[in-house]
Design an enzyme around this catalytic site. Structure first.
Site, PDB file in Angstrom:
ATOM      1  N   LYS A  47       1.405  -0.938   0.449  1.00 19.91           N
ATOM      2  CA  LYS A  47       0.180   0.457  -0.465  1.00 19.91           C
ATOM      3  C   LYS A  47       1.004   1.308  -0.426  1.00 19.91           C
ATOM      4  CE  LYS A  47      -4.678   0.661   0.632  1.00 19.91           C
ATOM      5  NZ  LYS A  47      -5.429  -0.160   0.161  1.00 19.91           N
ATOM      6  N   ASP A  55      -6.803   4.047  -5.012  1.00 20.68           N
ATOM      7  CA  ASP A  55      -7.471   3.961  -3.534  1.00 20.68           C
ATOM      8  C   ASP A  55      -7.933   5.238  -3.218  1.00 20.68           C
ATOM      9  OD1 ASP A  55      -8.139   1.942  -0.800  1.00 20.68           O
ATOM     10  OD2 ASP A  55      -7.110   4.003   0.108  1.00 20.68           O
TER      11      ASP A  55
HETATM   12  N1  GLU Z   1      -7.517  -0.076  -3.602  1.00 21.84           N
HETATM   13  C1  GLU Z   1      -7.676  -1.157  -3.816  1.00 21.84           C
HETATM   14  C2  GLU Z   1      -7.474  -2.373  -2.454  1.00 21.84           C
HETATM   15  O1  GLU Z   1      -8.036  -2.155  -1.623  1.00 21.84           O
HETATM   16  C3  GLU Z   1      -7.851  -1.433  -5.333  1.00 21.84           C
HETATM   17  C4  GLU Z   1      -6.024  -1.791  -4.588  1.00 21.84           C
HETATM   18  C5  GLU Z   1      -5.270  -2.142  -6.387  1.00 21.84           C
HETATM   19  O2  GLU Z   1      -6.304  -2.568  -6.949  1.00 21.84           O
HETATM   20  O3  GLU Z   1      -3.989  -2.960  -6.464  1.00 21.84           O
HETATM   21  O4  GLU Z   1      -7.662  -3.464  -3.020  1.00 21.84           O
END
Ligand code: GLU
Length: 446
Positions: free
Chosen positions: A124, A164
């Site tokens: 993240k 996100d």
């Molecule tokens: N931010 C999204 C999540 O919390 C998607 C992450 C992504 O597609 O890499 O899963």
């Protein structure tokens, strides 16, 4: 495994990292029985290793705003765990972003990605940059400045960021443009959530919300219930709430409420497609409020300032905004108002007190890492299409998303069965944990 001892040591090492400690505690509580049946896990110190990120990149992001003033933010990439594939996870731009928030999200992402059935590790990233009220030019300059540092740490086979909270298609576009320039590399697989004309996947924008509703549909079917006619309330008005509202409506449910930081909007007749599409306009406005929704649809809706969506009586509650957005008191209100199912579409949308209240009431409750995994799963499908240099039709992507959500639901059933109740929290945590733990074991102490 001694949960108290591990938590005490983590609290001493990472004082004040509230969200991170909360997320770890929940997983430890779920997995300790299974863990203790596998002495090889303890021997390889799997739990001590799995709760710490592989590494955290921290950097300063300097940029110039429209007034010509220099601004300075902090940027991060938490590369949490790569046991089952390259690091994968979104980028969050929000004023409250800090290492604790991104560590909790990276930790959750590791198990979520394991549940998708695809080979993706967990990561993240983000910044304390606040997009609220920023012009398009400011957003672009910030994204470019952010990528000026981030590009060193990512790559199609290394670490693949996505969107996100606060990061959607526009921001991914600006970041991708800068990445190509810096890396002199044109591999579309380095980011997901791209535009459809430059390597993006059909259904990716809708995938988190659509997948969540496929999951909710499975939960209801397991209980012998139908989604048709159910009254749904969502929080938030971003990409996720939009996809969830659209699919809920398509499946025959009625979305009767939404909310934002400024208050909640009741729509007793159910949201129309025009209202659902307006959610995207609200988000694009960068104003971070829902009052304009009630102004635009004055006849059909009612705005209450300062209230969360959870005061609206409903059958299905879907937190779609931010961590810990639904607390113990909100859970009591929902239960008193007769809610029949709660599914987190945001990551860790409910506090531990809220989850306990739902579980004590034997109310079907499912956690974000299972419910919202359709987003990152479709990112995985975008990576596959990019690697193969082709694009699938929306039917193909949607069919795969369906299969993945069904398999996540099955994984939850496999590990979450209790006397007369399906504990989806336990099911999702154990299923995700077992996959990552076995991969770490197989690959030795590295
Ligand atoms: N931010 C999204 C999540 O919390 C998607 C992450 C992504 O597609 O890499 O899963």
């Amino acid at each position: 495994m001694d949960v108290q001892k591990i938590m005490a040591s983590l609290e001493a090492k990472h004082p004040g990292e509230k969200e991170y400690l909360q997320a770890v505690h929940e997983v430890l509580e779920s997995v300790h029985d299974v863990y203790n049946q596998h002495p090889e896990f303890a021997k390889a110190k799997i739990i001590e290793r799995i709760v710490e990120p592989d590494r955290i990149h921290t950097f300063r992001v300097d940029w110039v705003d429209d007034k010509g003033e220099v601004q300075s933010n902090l940027g991060y990439r938490v590369q949490f765990n790569a046991a089952i594939g390259p690091y994968k996870g979104g980028i969050r731009f929000h004023k409250a972003v800090n290492p604790s928030m991104l560590k909790f999200l990276g930790f959750e992402q590791t198990f979520k990605n394991a549940l998708t059935t695809l080979p993706m590790g967990g990561a993240k990233g983000g910044s304390d940059f606040d997009p609220t009220g920023k012009s398009d030019a400011e957003i672009m300059r910030f994204c470019q400045a952010f990528m000026l540092e981030l590009w060193k740490y990512i790559g199609p086979d290394t670490d693949v960021p996505a969107g996100d909270v606060g990061v959607g298609g526009r921001e991914i576009g600006y970041m991708y443009g800068m990445y190509k320039k810096l890396a002199h590399e044109y591999n579309t697989g380095v980011l997901t959530g791209k535009g459809i004309n430059w390597g993006g996947s059909l259904i990716r924008p809708e995938a988190t919300g659509y997948g969540a509703l496929y999951f909710v549909d499975h939960m209801l079917k397991k209980l012998g219930r139908d989604i048709k006619g159910q009254r749904v309330v969502v929080s938030g008005f971003g990409n996720v709430a939009w996809g969830a509202s659209e699919k809920a409506t398509q499946l025959g449910a009625k979305v009767i409420g939404l909310s934002g930081p400024d208050g909640c909007v009741e729509v007793p007749g159910g949201m129309t497609q025009e209202m659902i599409d307006y959610l995207l306009e609200l988000r694009a406005s960068n104003r971070n409020i829902v009052a304009p929704f009630a102004e635009k649809f004055a006849k059909e809706s009612k705005f209450t300032a300062g209230k969360k969506a959870w005061v609206i009586p409903c059958d299905i509650a879907l937190p779609c905004a931010f961590q810990n957005e639904l607390d113990g008191d909100d859970a009591k209100t929902l239960i008193a108002n007769g809610v029949k199912l709660v599914a987190e579409v945001s990551n860790m949308g409910c506090t531990p007190e809220a989850i306990k209240a739902f579980q004590d009431a034997k109310l079907p409750f499912a956690p974000g890492k299972a419910v919202n995994a359709g987003g990152v799963a479709t990112s995985g499908l975008e990576m596959t299409q990019n690697a193969a240099h082709l694009s699938w039709t929306s039917e193909e992507v949607d069919a795969k998303l369906h299969q993945i959500m069904e398999s996540i639901h099955n994984a939850c059933l496999k590990y979450g069965q209790e006397e007369g109740y399906i504990n989806y929290v336990k099911g999702a945590n154990i299923a995700g944990f077992m996959k990552v733990a076995h991969a770490m074991l197989d690959q030795g102490v590295i």
